[in-house]
Design a protein around this motif. Structure first.
Motif, PDB file in Angstrom:
ATOM      1  N   TRP A  29       0.820  -1.207   0.000  1.00 46.70           N
ATOM      2  CA  TRP A  29       0.000   0.000   0.000  1.00 46.70           C
ATOM      3  C   TRP A  29       0.858   1.264   0.000  1.00 46.70           C
ATOM      4  N   PHE A  30       1.980   1.220   0.688  1.00 47.82           N
ATOM      5  CA  PHE A  30       2.845   2.400   0.764  1.00 47.82           C
ATOM      6  C   PHE A  30       3.568   2.660  -0.560  1.00 47.82           C
ATOM      7  N   PHE A  31       3.554   1.696  -1.455  1.00 45.51           N
ATOM      8  CA  PHE A  31       4.198   1.865  -2.757  1.00 45.51           C
ATOM      9  C   PHE A  31       3.174   1.768  -3.893  1.00 45.51           C
ATOM     10  N   LYS A  32       1.918   2.102  -3.572  1.00 46.07           N
ATOM     11  CA  LYS A  32       0.851   1.904  -4.550  1.00 46.07           C
ATOM     12  C   LYS A  32       1.038   2.744  -5.803  1.00 46.07           C
ATOM     13  N   LYS A  34       3.899   3.763  -7.156  1.00 50.54           N
ATOM     14  CA  LYS A  34       4.969   3.149  -7.936  1.00 50.54           C
ATOM     15  C   LYS A  34       4.491   1.871  -8.610  1.00 50.54           C
ATOM     16  N   LEU A  35       3.694   1.088  -7.884  1.00 44.10           N
ATOM     17  CA  LEU A  35       3.155  -0.132  -8.469  1.00 44.10           C
ATOM     18  C   LEU A  35       2.220   0.180  -9.636  1.00 44.10           C
ATOM     19  N   LEU A  36       1.432   1.245  -9.490  1.00 43.51           N
ATOM     20  CA  LEU A  36       0.542   1.637 -10.578  1.00 43.51           C
ATOM     21  C   LEU A  36       1.343   2.051 -11.801  1.00 43.51           C
ATOM     22  N   LYS A  71      -7.096  -3.087  -4.541  1.00 40.79           N
ATOM     23  CA  LYS A  71      -6.821  -4.261  -5.379  1.00 40.79           C
ATOM     24  C   LYS A  71      -5.334  -4.358  -5.710  1.00 40.79           C
ATOM     25  N   LEU A  72      -4.732  -3.220  -5.974  1.00 40.24           N
ATOM     26  CA  LEU A  72      -3.308  -3.195  -6.293  1.00 40.24           C
ATOM     27  C   LEU A  72      -2.472  -3.643  -5.093  1.00 40.24           C
TER      28      LEU A  72
END
Length: 255
Positions: A29-32, A34-36, A71-72
Motif C-alpha cells: 500500500w505504501f508503494f501503490k 509506484k506499483l501503478l 486491489k493493487l
C-alpha cells in the motif's frame, strides 16, 4: 494425528498465510503509486503509439480510485507473501511424506515462486504490450474522418483486467511444478499426459479466451505458453516415472 488435529493444523496454516498476506498488502500500500506506474507501462506505451495524447486513467466515483489501490495492494501482498504461503502448504503435507520427499521443500517453494514471477513477467512484458497495441490501435481512424475516436479507460476496470491476467499467466507457469509433484507421488505419469494432450489444447484456448482480452493475439499468447509448458511437463513426468521405476527396482521407495 486425528481428523480434528488435522483440521486444527490446517486452520493454523491458513491463519499464518492470511497474516503474511495482510502484512504484504500493507507494505504494498505504501508503494501503490509506484506499483501503478509499473503495471501501466504497457498501457502507456500502447497509448503513446496509437492515441498520441497524454495517457489517462479515469474513475467514475470518488471511491473508485481507493478501491483500485486496494486491489493493487492485494496483488502486491500476494506476491510478497507467496513464498511463505507456499511453505505453509508444504509444511501441512510434509508429515505424510517420506524423508527424501521432505527434502524437496526448498526446491518446491523456490521453483513455484520463480515460475509464478516468470509467468507474470511474461504477461506484463510480452502479452500486455501486444494486446494494448492491438486494442488501442483500433482508435486510429482515418484523419479525414469527421469524428475522433478516443478510448476512455477506467482505472478500476484496468486493475481488474491486469490482476486477472497476471494471476492467469502466473498460475499457467506453475504447470511443470504441479505435474512434477503429482508424478512424484505416483498419481500421474507421462502416458496419462500424452493421452490427455489433445483435450488440453482445447482447454488451453478456452482458458485463454476467459482470462485475456477478446482478440486472437492475446489469446494465442496465453494458449501458446500453456501448450509448450504442457509439453515440458510430459518430459518431466517421464523423467520422474523413470526415476521411480529405478528406485523401486533397487528396493528404496522412500527413506
Amino acid at each position: 494425528m486425528t481428523f480434528w488435529e488435522h483440521l486444527d493444523e490446517l486452520r493454523a496454516r491458513i491463519v499464518r498465510a492470511a497474516m503474511a498476506f495482510v502484512v504484504g498488502a500493507g507494505i504494498a500500500w505504501f508503494f501503490k503509486e509506484k506499483l501503478l506506474e509499473f503495471l501501466t507501462q504497457p498501457f502507456v506505451a500502447g497509448w503513446n503509439e496509437s492515441v498520441g495524447t497524454k495517457p489517462t486513467l479515469h474513475y467514475p466515483a470518488p471511491a473508485s480510485l481507493f478501491l483500485a489501490y486496494v486491489k493493487l495492494a492485494m496483488l502486491g501482498g500476494l506476491v510478497l507473501s507467496l513464498p511463505f504461503m507456499l511453505y505453509q502448504v508444504w509444511a501441512f503435507v510434509a508429515p505424510g511424506l517420506y524423508s527424501r520427499e521432505k527434502r524437496l521443500a526448498l526446491p518446491f517453494v523456490a521453483s513455484s515462486f520463480l515460475l509464478f514471477l516468470a509467468g507474470a513477467y511474461f504477461g506484463l512484458s510480452v502479452a500486455f504490450p501486444a494486446a494494448f497495441d492491438f486494442l488501442l490501435g483500433l482508435a486510429n481512424v482515418d484523419p479525414s474522418s469527421p469524428i475522433r475516436v478516443e478510448p476512455t479507460v477506467m482505472i478500476d476496470e484496468y486493475m481488474e483486467f491486469v490482476i486477472q491476467a497476471l494471476l492467469a499467466f502466473g498460475l499457467v507457469f506453475e504447470i511443470p511444478v504441479i505435474v512434477f509433484f503429482l508424478a512424484f507421488v505416483g498419481m500421474i505419469n507421462h502416458t496419462h499426459l500424452i493421452r490427455f494432450a489433445r483435450y488440453f489444447v482445447v482447454v488451453a484456448f478456452v482458458l485463454a479466451a476467459i482470462f485475456t482480452p477478446p482478440d486472437p493475439l492475446s489469446q494465442l499468447l496465453l494458449a501458446g505458453p500453456l501448450c509448450v509448458l504442457y509439453g515440458v511437463s510430459i518430459g518431466i513426468a517421464w523423467l520422474v516415472h523413470k526415476s521411480r521405476r529405478k528406485a523401486l527396482a533397487q528396493g528404496t521407495p522412500g527413506s
